[in-house]
Design an enzyme around this catalytic site. Structure first.
Site, PDB file in Angstrom:
ATOM      1  N   ARG A   1     -10.091 -11.702   2.006  1.00 21.78           N
ATOM      2  CA  ARG A   1     -11.180 -12.785   1.545  1.00 21.78           C
ATOM      3  C   ARG A   1     -10.392 -13.865   1.528  1.00 21.78           C
ATOM      4  O   ARG A   1     -11.009 -15.208   1.483  1.00 21.78           O
ATOM      5  CB  ARG A   1     -11.435 -12.373  -0.102  1.00 21.78           C
TER       6      ARG A   1
ATOM      7  N   LYS B   1       0.746  -1.107   0.040  1.00 22.71           N
ATOM      8  CA  LYS B   1      -0.089   0.022   0.049  1.00 22.71           C
ATOM      9  C   LYS B   1       0.967   1.264   0.171  1.00 22.71           C
ATOM     10  O   LYS B   1       2.170   1.190   0.481  1.00 22.71           O
ATOM     11  CB  LYS B   1      -0.887   0.023   1.222  1.00 22.71           C
TER      12      LYS B   1
END
Length: 504
Positions: free
Chosen positions: A351, A277
């Protein structure tokens, strides 16, 4: 790590003029014709004088407004506090308006010890809303300071209510206190620094803090996870020196009816892994374990309330770091249950760990399965910073949204369009971990849906809650919501469990 205050909540009759306290809180609504003082405990003469002075004092009744005045002769409180309840008529005040008004006052009155709340509370439900708001607002995170803050939250709240003799009131106040404690504890976990809260320490905190409660805790370390095939957790956590954990929490009372399974995303820090990020704002990624903290404390609250329902929680704990053993973009990992996933973006890691949790939870064939996660930035794009997105099977999805409304939280039902499923096809594996960029919140739900199992040949009812925005408040505090960790969705899950436990 969980250091929240012990808040004492009591109720008295509305005749409180001679009750000593640091402050006496009265409510003011923002009526159509100006500010209106509501539920005053004072004489008609004093009430009329106070009402007439509101405009001169620049009191409007707006939400979060707080005006302190010298106490008069009719109260033994040291100060009088006028708290804004928002744009309502007194007769239409909702329980959430009372909750927010009381919570805002409790939050802003930090530094005081004992406060009397004389807000409109004619029924046990209204009194409980005031108490719950106080329990949510009286919070301060102090774990990492060398010296305590000068203004600690209040420790005792007295709720003035016409229902003080109602036999339903004690249980309502107990519930409010339990919910407040659970939300504050969730905030504590979210606010703890990531070098202190990591998978192993989180797991130990669960074990230590549930002693004495009717809960069973099982911790799977990295060796057990690898042996049993938890490929999502091992893949995401491989790049960190702090190895992943799966924590199973079970509440199974003797007279339980239905079985609710909860799966929580517990990424204790998310750098994005190899797909790293940007540095700006990355410090807030300590909140990426909020889903796990939420279901943990919801189960504790359910156990403390003694609800007749079995609840099993699965906390999927990992730290997503770049390193020599990190999963690379292009790697294929084998999930629990055998499905393979091509990892196209290591920052779509939540996920992956949640998929392992869904498979594990499905194996027990619960009556309902809900996962909670700070899963996608797309959730905030779609629904903003305060509204959770809920996807999944229609009936359970709508039940979650209804429970949120009842609890005073904000959630919105979202679809899972069928055209999104082909976008997560992989050319080399069963699935890819990312798909269509547009509608990314829903695409993530479509991915998770692939790991929900069956019971008796029928898909287990499942709902997915994306709380990426509501779980962490980087803006100004409001109502009973403080900055940083919010404890969002704990109350929703408890309300849903209550509904399931009472259903015939």
């Amino acid at each position: 790590m969980i250091n929240s205050i012990d808040l004492k909540l009591t109720a008295v009759s509305t005749d409180i003029k001679r009750l000593g306290a640091d402050a006496l809180v009265l409510g003011v609504v923002k009526g159509t014709d100006g500010p209106v003082l509501v539920a005053s405990p004072f004489s008609a003469k004093v009430t009329d004088t106070l009402q007439a002075s509101l405009s001169a004092l620049n009191v409007t009744g707006a939400a979060d407004e707080l005006v302190r005045l010298p106490a008069g002769d009719e109260t033994k409180a040291r100060i009088l506090v006028l708290a804004g309840l928002g744009s309502h008529e007194e007769s239409t005040l909702t329980t959430e308006a009372l909750r927010r008004g009381a919570g805002s006052a409790a939050r802003q009155l930090a530094g005081l010890s004992t406060v009397v709340f004389a807000l409109p509370a004619a029924t046990p439900e209204q009194a409980a809303a005031v108490a719950e708001g106080v329990a949510l607002g009286a919070y301060h995170f102090n774990s990492h300071r060398s010296t305590p803050a000068a203004k600690l939250p209040l420790t005792e709240a007295v709720i003035a209510t016409a229902a003080s003799a109602d036999p339903d009131l004690p249980a309502a106040l107990k519930r409010a206190a339990i919910l407040g404690r659970a939300v504050r504890a969730t905030r504590d976990l979210v606010n703890v620094a990531p070098n202190v809260l990591y998978p192993a320490s989180f797991a130990q905190e669960v074990k230590d803090s549930t002693k004495g409660l009717p809960l069973k805790v099982m911790i799977l370390d990295e060796k057990k996870l690898e042996k049993d095939g938890y490929g999502g957790l091992m893949g995401v956590g491989g790049g960190s020196d702090r190895k992943p954990r799966m924590v199973k929490i079970q509440y199974a009372p003797a007279k339980a009816g239905k079985h609710l399974a909860l799966v929580g995303k517990g990424i204790t820090f998310d750098t994005g892994g190899i797909s790293i990020k940007p540095a700006a704002g990355m410090h807030a990624m300590k909140c990426d374990m909020a889903g796990a903290a939420t279901i943990f404390q919801a189960i504790v609250a359910i156990a403390e309330l003694g609800l007749p329902i079995t609840v099993t929680g699965w906390l999927c704990l990992a730290e997503n770091m770049p390193g020599g053993a990190s999963t690379r973009p292009g790697d294929v990992i084998t999930m629990l249950g055998g499905k393979t996933v091509e990892v196209l973006n290591t920052d779509a890691e939540g996920r992956l760990v949640m998929a392992d949790g869904l498979v594990a939870a499905s194996a027990e064939k619960p009556d309902a399965l809900i996962d909670v996660a700070t899963l996608t930035g797309a959730q905030m794009v779609a629904l903003g910073l305060r509204t959770a997105g809920v996807m999944g099977d229609e009936a359970l999805r709508n039940a979650v949204v209804s429970a949120a409304e009842k609890a005073g939280e904000t959630a919105w039902a979202m679809p899972m369009p069928e055209e999104l499923r082909p976008t997560i096809d992989s050319q080399v594996a069963d699935l890819a971990n990312i798909g269509e960029r547009m509608g990314g919140m829903m695409t993530a739900a479509v991915f998770l849906n692939e790991f929900v199992g069956e019971a008796n040949g029928t898909k287990i009812p499942w709902a997915h809650m994306d709380i990426a925005g509501p779980a962490f408040n980087e803006q100004a505090a409001y109502g009973y919501t403080h900055k940083n960790g919010t404890g969002s969705s704990v109350r929703t899950l408890v309300a849903l469990a209550e509904e399931m436990a009472s259903a015939k």
